[in-house]
Design an enzyme around this catalytic site. Structure first.
Site, PDB file in Angstrom:
ATOM      1  N   SER A   1       0.846  -1.195   0.000  1.00 14.12           N
ATOM      2  CA  SER A   1       0.000   0.000   0.000  1.00 14.12           C
ATOM      3  C   SER A   1       0.876   1.237   0.000  1.00 14.12           C
ATOM      4  O   SER A   1       2.015   1.210   0.476  1.00 14.12           O
ATOM      5  CB  SER A   1      -0.886   0.011   1.243  1.00 14.12           C
ATOM      6  OG  SER A   1      -0.110  -0.139   2.409  1.00 14.12           O
ATOM      7  N   ASP A   2       0.351   2.335  -0.552  1.00 10.95           N
ATOM      8  CA  ASP A   2       1.014   3.604  -0.283  1.00 10.95           C
ATOM      9  C   ASP A   2       0.882   3.824   1.224  1.00 10.95           C
ATOM     10  O   ASP A   2       0.038   3.216   1.885  1.00 10.95           O
ATOM     11  CB  ASP A   2       0.387   4.740  -1.092  1.00 10.95           C
ATOM     12  CG  ASP A   2       1.353   5.926  -1.200  1.00 10.95           C
ATOM     13  OD1 ASP A   2       2.319   5.989  -0.408  1.00 10.95           O
ATOM     14  OD2 ASP A   2       1.142   6.792  -2.073  1.00 10.95           O
ATOM     15  N   TRP A   3       1.719   4.688   1.753  1.00  8.45           N
ATOM     16  CA  TRP A   3       1.868   4.768   3.207  1.00  8.45           C
ATOM     17  C   TRP A   3       0.567   5.177   3.904  1.00  8.45           C
ATOM     18  O   TRP A   3       0.147   6.323   3.873  1.00  8.45           O
ATOM     19  CB  TRP A   3       3.010   5.730   3.534  1.00  8.45           C
ATOM     20  CG  TRP A   3       4.332   5.040   3.689  1.00  8.45           C
ATOM     21  CD1 TRP A   3       5.244   5.284   4.674  1.00  8.45           C
ATOM     22  CD2 TRP A   3       4.915   3.993   2.892  1.00  8.45           C
ATOM     23  NE1 TRP A   3       6.335   4.441   4.539  1.00  8.45           N
ATOM     24  CE2 TRP A   3       6.161   3.643   3.458  1.00  8.45           C
ATOM     25  CE3 TRP A   3       4.505   3.274   1.768  1.00  8.45           C
ATOM     26  CZ2 TRP A   3       6.983   2.650   2.939  1.00  8.45           C
ATOM     27  CZ3 TRP A   3       5.325   2.286   1.237  1.00  8.45           C
ATOM     28  CH2 TRP A   3       6.531   1.988   1.820  1.00  8.45           C
ATOM     29  N   GLY A   4      -0.084   4.207   4.475  1.00  8.65           N
ATOM     30  CA  GLY A   4      -1.353   4.463   5.146  1.00  8.65           C
ATOM     31  C   GLY A   4      -2.555   4.337   4.222  1.00  8.65           C
ATOM     32  O   GLY A   4      -3.660   4.699   4.609  1.00  8.65           O
ATOM     33  N   ALA A   5      -2.369   3.811   3.020  1.00  3.78           N
ATOM     34  CA  ALA A   5      -3.496   3.671   2.085  1.00  3.78           C
ATOM     35  C   ALA A   5      -4.284   2.393   2.339  1.00  3.78           C
ATOM     36  O   ALA A   5      -5.200   2.065   1.594  1.00  3.78           O
ATOM     37  CB  ALA A   5      -3.008   3.716   0.642  1.00  3.78           C
TER      38      ALA A   5
END
Ligand code: BGC
Length: 742
Positions: free
Chosen positions: A275-279
């Protein structure tokens, strides 16, 4: 040895309860395939260990205390603990596409070589140059102790104000896909992993966590997804980063269509999705939706985690099958094994900064674009005696793009950012590579004076006295926001004042993407230098003096005005953070030059445009069908007096029309030619570029009929054309043989 090997494989594949389990370290046997080793590793892991491998922590020392790990690399993006019991490597993850970045502004930043921005690399139209640039990024990642580089941005420049366009490969799926793929190849040549990003349709930063991108599936497959597909095929990145936005109502990181159906299904992707950071958003939906690794856990004030601790419960009560977790772990393990990151462990080591700075300079020199050169005002060598230079901090440095991709070049910033305290995506960083110093070195007999141009009247007066005036203009762009197409700080008025005073005015742009140029008709020379990296000042100076013959071409169109695009402003501008909103991509696959062409709108500078200090003749275009493929060939001759490189661009279109735009880039070839030299270029056109996506038959369809093949210097150049008749053809969604007629 061999017997032991056979036994382990047999055990692994048979999984028979009657036999003894393989030794926990059996997976380390290098004689086995990556698949076999990954299987053995998964088999040896406990469930807790598996969950460790799919949980990415924020790597920086600024992570929430509960998630800080001593073994993480300071100021880095990500850290995934290894499994010491099994000898499985930790994952050390660093941004991004211009080199090894530093998370957060707090000193000490990691000082690393900054390669040119992605859009500059795409401007080279030279995959070999991209691979060379990527190899430097990968070498520094490895020598900094990172085995995963979060690099290879290939979202299309669909919205020219997108603050991250500088990280990407432009507006065309074939150009972006091939260039970014070549760049990835270079990074991974260092036996580490790259993470291509941001999958998918992450084409604006405004409201990026909340925007719901509504796009027709066929249009997506012919535009943004095609760019990813091509880059993945060409570069084989071991990892894909799913993006923050939603696509057709579903978060990208739990989007069954994007991740399970298209990426892993149709394209047969064997790597893993992070995931993108925190996605990541939901324990079960993400696990089932195709995400393989959550990331950024403990980033900022939020822990973000959806799997750590929680996944175990979801497996225990059957909401997530065990096999789903195993598949995630297997993908990650296989990627680390197959890339070489396991067998050649990374470790911090020495970096040859001088050599890398030079490599960065060469990369910049290959992609800087000469947009206008009226009356051959350039190159400067042997012409101007007095040169007045203005603006853009050209006396001390060159600009870089902001956000997580921010690389801190050795020596610190040349211009302290007064707004640094605002935090992310600040600070604005200028690399200490002065174009003015470069000009002085290259033009020892010229008198060169710099002023910041803040006093417009004084600038005009100084410009009047000089033989040539050069104005440097800059636009900082950065992750997490979008930008207007107008240059900030009223720099247009500086150009206007100088141009009014001196007819020999040249403008050098350092921008992340397209800007408007109301003064374009009033200056003689325009050079787009993008964000040119660690040695960018030298690169710019060498192009201006003529030590380097420019050969960059635009990977995007420069519109006359924002209204020339489907969205003059990003959707959702001004909405409170947290409020979801839709953006419907009514233009579908009609991106950039396709949109402009379809609407008969002339660009300010066209996709593909780029001038040289020599001249070229492009002749002998032929197009024929070889087997089922369209084969094109042509000659490029350097008809001028200096060596130079030219790009032959092939555009294709069905004679009756009917595509998303009047033409598509079908291929390109760059030839480096001595004065008088000639080269023949032969290209096979990727059949998907001649096809449309048929959702019903789930494949690519080339309609039988006549196609126009054009050899040109840009998307608006008429060039020369031939027609060719193509047979009907069906191709599957991914790689592989043509679909049988059904
Ligand atoms: C960016 C990614 C980046 C990640 C880690 C995110 O904010 O969108 O491109 O890789 O942070 O720094």
């Amino acid at each position: 040895m061999r017997g032991w090997l056979m036994t382990s494989v047999a055990l692994a594949t048979m999984g028979s309860a009657a036999m003894a389990a393989p030794a926990p370290t059996a997976w380390q046997n290098r004689a086995l395939t990556a698949d076999q080793r990954a299987d053995l590793l998964v088999q040896a892991m406990t469930e807790d260990e598996k969950i460790t491998v799919v949980t990415g922590l924020f790597g920086s020392q600024f992570a929430l205390p509960a998630y800080r790990r001593a073994e993480a690399r300071p100021q880095s993006a990500g850290y995934v603990p290894g499994i010491p019991r099994l000898g499985f490597t930790p994952q050390w993850q660093s941004d991004a596409g211009s080199g090894v970045a530093t998370q957060g502004a707090a000193p000490p930043a990691l000082e690393r070589t900054a390669l040119p921005s992605g859009i500059l690399t795409a401007s080279t139209w030279d995959p070999a140059a991209a691979t060379a640039a990527g190899a430097v990024v990968g070498a520094e990642a490895r020598a900094s102790g990172f085995n995963e580089q979060l690099a290879g941005g290939v979202d299309l420049d669909r919205d020219p104000g997108n603050g991250r366009n500088f990280e990407y490969g432009g507006e065309d799926p074939w150009l972006a896909g091939t260039m970014v793929g070549a760049f990835i190849k270079g990074i991974q040549s260092n036996a580490i992993i790259t993470t291509i990003k941001h999958y998918a349709m992450n084409d604006q930063e405004t409201g990026r966590n909340f925007v719901d991108v509504k796009v027709d599936q066929a249009a997506a497959r012919t535009s943004d997804l095609l760019a990813f597909q091509i880059a993945i095929e060409q570069g084989n990145p071991w990892s894909v980063m799913c993006s923050y936005n939603l696509v057709n109502g579903q978060h990208a990181c739990q989007n069954d269509w994007l991740l399970n159906k298209v990426l892993k299904g149709d394209w047969g992707y064997q790597g893993f999705v992070m995931s993108d950071w925190g996605a990541q958003h939901d324990t079960v939906a993400d696990a089932l939706g195709g995400l393989d690794q959550e990331t950024g856990v403990g980033l900022g004030k939020t822990d973000y985690h959806v799997w750590l601790e929680k996944l175990k419960a979801a497996i225990a009560d059957g909401r997530v099958p065990k096999a789903v977790l195993d598949d995630k772990v297997r993908r990650i393990a296989r990627a680390l094994i197959a890339s070489g990151a396991v067998d050649s462990p990374v470790a911090p080591g020495p970096i040859d900064f001088a050599a890398h700075a030079l490599a960065s300079q060469h990369a910049a020199e290959a992609g800087i674009v000469l947009l206008k050169n009226q009356g051959d005002i350039l190159p400067l060598a042997g012409r101007a005696k007095t040169i007045a230079v203005f603006g853009g901090h050209a006396d001390v440095g060159v600009l870089s793009g902001g956000g997580s991709a921010q690389v801190y070049s050795p020596g610190g910033t040349a211009v302290p950012d007064p707004d640094a305290a605002q935090g992310f995506p600040h600070p604005i960083v200028y690399y200490k590579s002065s174009p003015v110093d470069g000009l002085k070195a290259g033009l020892p007999d010229a008198a060169i004076h710099y002023s910041d141009g803040a006093d417009r009247a004084a600038a005009a007066a100084a410009a009047k006295k000089a033989d040539v005036a050069i104005v440097f203009v800059t636009q900082w762009t950065a992750e997490s926001r979008d930008f207007p197409l107008t240059l900030p700080d009223d720099q247009d008025s500086l150009v206007a004042a100088v141009a009014a005073a001196n007819p020999n005015t040249i403008v050098v742009l350092e921008t992340g993407a397209a800007v408007t140029m109301p003064w374009a008709g009033k200056v003689k020379g325009i050079v787009e230098a993008w964000y040119p990296g660690t040695n960018g000042g030298q690169a710019i100076a060498r192009v201006l003096t003529g030590a380097v013959n420019p050969s960059g071409h635009l990977p995007i169109s420069f519109p006359q005005k924002p209204e020339d695009y489907p969205r003059a402003k990003p959707a959702g501008l001004g909405l409170p953070e947290g409020q979801g909103f839709p953006v419907t991509l009514t233009e579908g696959a009609s991106v950039g030059y396709k949109w402009l062409g379809k609407n008969n709108t002339a660009p300010l500078f066209a996709f593909g445009h780029g001038l040289s200090y020599t001249s070229f003749a492009k002749t002998g275009l032929t197009a024929n069908v070889a087997g089922q493929d369209l084969r094109v060939s042509f000659r490029i001759r350097n008809t001028g007096r200096v060596a130079g490189a030219e790009v032959g661009q092939i555009y294709v279109a069905p004679v009756p029309g009917g595509w998303e735009g009047p033409k598509r880039l079908g291929g390109y070839g760059k030839a480096m030619l001595a004065a008088g030299a000639e080269q023949t270029v032969t290209l096979t056109i990727d059949p998907r570029l001649l096809a449309t996506w048929d959702e019903g038959r789930h494949g690519w369809h080339v309609t039988a009929g006549q196609y126009r093949v054009t050899l040109a210097s840009s998307a608006v150049d008429a060039g020369s054309s031939v027609t060719v008749t193509l047979p009907e053809r069906w191709l599957p969604a991914g790689r592989g043989a043509a679909l049988a007629s059904r």
